[in-house]
Write a protein that holds these residues in place. Structure first.
Motif, short mmCIF file in Angstrom:
data_model
loop_
_atom_site.label_atom_id
_atom_site.label_comp_id
_atom_site.label_asym_id
_atom_site.label_seq_id
_atom_site.Cartn_x
_atom_site.Cartn_y
_atom_site.Cartn_z
N THR A 122 0.81 -1.32 0.19
CA THR A 122 0.08 -0.26 -0.05
C THR A 122 1.05 1.09 -0.12
O THR A 122 1.66 1.41 0.70
N TYR A 123 0.62 2.26 -0.90
CA TYR A 123 1.23 3.50 -0.99
C TYR A 123 0.61 4.44 -0.04
O TYR A 123 -0.55 4.89 -0.46
N ILE A 124 1.39 5.16 0.69
CA ILE A 124 0.76 6.18 1.61
C ILE A 124 1.49 7.48 1.19
O ILE A 124 2.73 7.61 1.28
N PRO A 125 0.61 8.39 0.84
CA PRO A 125 1.32 9.66 0.32
C PRO A 125 2.33 10.61 1.52
O PRO A 125 1.97 10.41 2.50
N THR A 126 3.32 11.11 1.10
CA THR A 126 4.27 11.95 1.86
C THR A 126 4.48 13.31 1.12
O THR A 126 3.83 13.40 -0.09
N ARG A 127 5.13 14.24 1.63
CA ARG A 127 5.29 15.33 0.89
C ARG A 127 6.61 15.66 0.63
O ARG A 127 7.09 16.89 0.30
N ARG A 186 5.97 16.94 -6.94
CA ARG A 186 5.64 15.37 -7.44
C ARG A 186 5.31 14.59 -6.29
O ARG A 186 5.40 14.83 -5.19
N ALA A 187 4.87 13.48 -6.84
CA ALA A 187 4.46 12.57 -5.72
C ALA A 187 5.50 11.67 -5.08
O ALA A 187 6.60 11.35 -5.64
N SER A 188 5.49 11.35 -3.97
CA SER A 188 6.46 10.65 -3.15
C SER A 188 5.43 9.65 -1.95
O SER A 188 4.22 10.40 -1.66
N TYR A 189 6.13 8.95 -1.55
CA TYR A 189 5.26 7.78 -0.78
C TYR A 189 5.93 7.06 0.34
O TYR A 189 7.07 6.63 0.18
N ALA A 190 5.36 6.74 1.28
CA ALA A 190 5.63 5.81 2.36
C ALA A 190 5.07 4.47 1.82
O ALA A 190 4.05 4.63 1.11
N ILE A 191 5.54 3.15 2.27
CA ILE A 191 5.10 2.06 1.44
C ILE A 191 4.95 0.91 2.77
O ILE A 191 5.93 0.88 3.59
N SER A 239 10.30 15.28 4.61
CA SER A 239 10.61 16.70 4.19
C SER A 239 11.70 17.00 4.93
O SER A 239 11.89 16.43 6.13
N TRP A 240 12.39 18.01 4.59
CA TRP A 240 13.62 18.53 5.12
C TRP A 240 13.00 19.02 6.79
O TRP A 240 12.15 19.88 6.85
N SER A 249 5.44 18.42 8.21
CA SER A 249 4.63 17.24 9.09
C SER A 249 4.28 16.07 8.32
O SER A 249 3.07 15.80 8.33
N ASP A 250 5.13 15.75 7.57
CA ASP A 250 4.69 14.38 6.80
C ASP A 250 4.99 13.08 7.20
O ASP A 250 4.99 12.17 6.29
N PHE A 251 5.29 12.88 8.52
CA PHE A 251 5.58 11.55 8.97
C PHE A 251 4.16 10.67 8.99
O PHE A 251 3.23 11.34 9.30
N PRO A 252 4.30 9.37 8.29
CA PRO A 252 2.99 8.86 8.10
C PRO A 252 2.19 8.64 9.35
O PRO A 252 2.69 8.36 10.31
N THR A 253 0.98 9.07 9.30
CA THR A 253 0.00 8.91 10.51
C THR A 253 -0.17 7.32 10.84
O THR A 253 -0.60 7.39 12.00
N ILE A 254 0.06 6.81 10.03
CA ILE A 254 -0.37 5.27 10.30
C ILE A 254 0.30 4.61 11.50
O ILE A 254 -0.12 3.81 12.04
N VAL A 255 1.60 5.36 11.85
CA VAL A 255 2.46 4.71 12.96
C VAL A 255 1.84 5.36 14.19
O VAL A 255 2.11 4.33 15.21
N ALA A 256 0.78 6.29 14.17
CA ALA A 256 0.14 6.59 15.44
C ALA A 256 -1.31 5.97 15.74
O ALA A 256 -1.58 5.69 16.63
N GLU A 257 -1.89 5.39 14.30
CA GLU A 257 -3.16 5.11 14.39
C GLU A 257 -3.34 3.42 14.32
O GLU A 257 -4.16 2.80 14.98
N GLU A 258 -2.16 2.92 14.02
CA GLU A 258 -2.25 1.17 13.80
C GLU A 258 -0.97 0.56 14.53
O GLU A 258 0.14 1.18 14.31
N VAL A 259 -1.01 -0.58 15.02
CA VAL A 259 0.17 -1.31 15.19
C VAL A 259 0.83 -1.88 14.11
O VAL A 259 0.53 -2.59 13.27
#
Length: 194
Positions: free
Chosen positions: A115-120, A125-130, A146-147, A152-162
């Motif tokens: 699953t591709y998760i958008p980052t900034r 252009r598009a960039s993703y966490a995977i 991001s620099w 604030s583009d740390f994927p939110t899934i890390v706080a939402e799911e184990v």
């Protein structure tokens, strides 16, 4: 940057900045073992080994098949154009299947779900966490972010799911920049790379 993932007898790669054919062979694998390559974004340190890999699979490793997911159509078209100019003929699109990834599930072969998760990182252009899911495990590869985390583009899934593991690329920031995200992180383990 390149990460080799083995699930059963199959090999998958996340990013292809390194000379990936050499890496695969050093791990006693072949191009026949590689089922798919997933890129996080189109900066050279994440895709420069991809052209070499595609070129060799196209004309030398003629039995190999691979699906390749890139993050924008311009890179996909550039890869195809370069192959065809250098070869003087169309590449083998039946064996080397190039795709442009979008947010959401892009792959599920019954062995690995991706699953591709958008980052900034690379805006506009598009960039993703995977997110990789296999054998009951869930691993997130953040790709570059991001620099100094100014977007604030740390994927939110890390706080939402184990998650079982987060592989965090920290080429553009330090631990102090992700500390607020780590406080809510539900991952069982984290690996810092790049």
């Amino acid at each position: 940057s390149s990460l080799m993932v083995e699930v059963g007898e199959s090999v998958y790669l996340v990013d292809a900045g390194a000379p990936i054919i050499d890496c695969i062979l050093r791990h006693d694998k072949t191009t026949d073992d590689v089922k798919a390559i997933f890129t996080t974004h189109s900066h050279g340190d994440h895709i420069n080994g991809l052209h070499h890999y595609i070129d060799l699979v196209d004309w030398y490793y003629k039995e190999s098949e691979v699906d390749i997911f890139m993050t924008n159509v311009e890179v996909k078209d550039a890869m195809i154009n370069m192959l065809e100019v250098l070869r003087g003929a169309p590449y083998h699109a039946d064996r080397i299947r190039m795709h442009v990834a979008e947010a959401g599930e892009v792959w599920n072969d019954g062995n690995l779900r991706v699953t591709y998760i958008p980052t900034r990182h690379q805006e506009p252009r598009a960039s993703y966490a995977i997110l990789l899911e296999a054998e009951g495990k869930r691993v997130l590869v953040t790709g570059d972010l991001s620099w100094k985390m100014t977007k604030s583009d740390f994927p939110t899934i890390v706080a939402e799911e184990v998650l079982d593991l987060v592989i965090c690329e920290m080429a553009h920031f330090g631990v102090k920049h992700i500390a607020p995200y780590l406080e809510t992180c539900k991952a069982k383990a984290m690996c810092i790379t790049h």
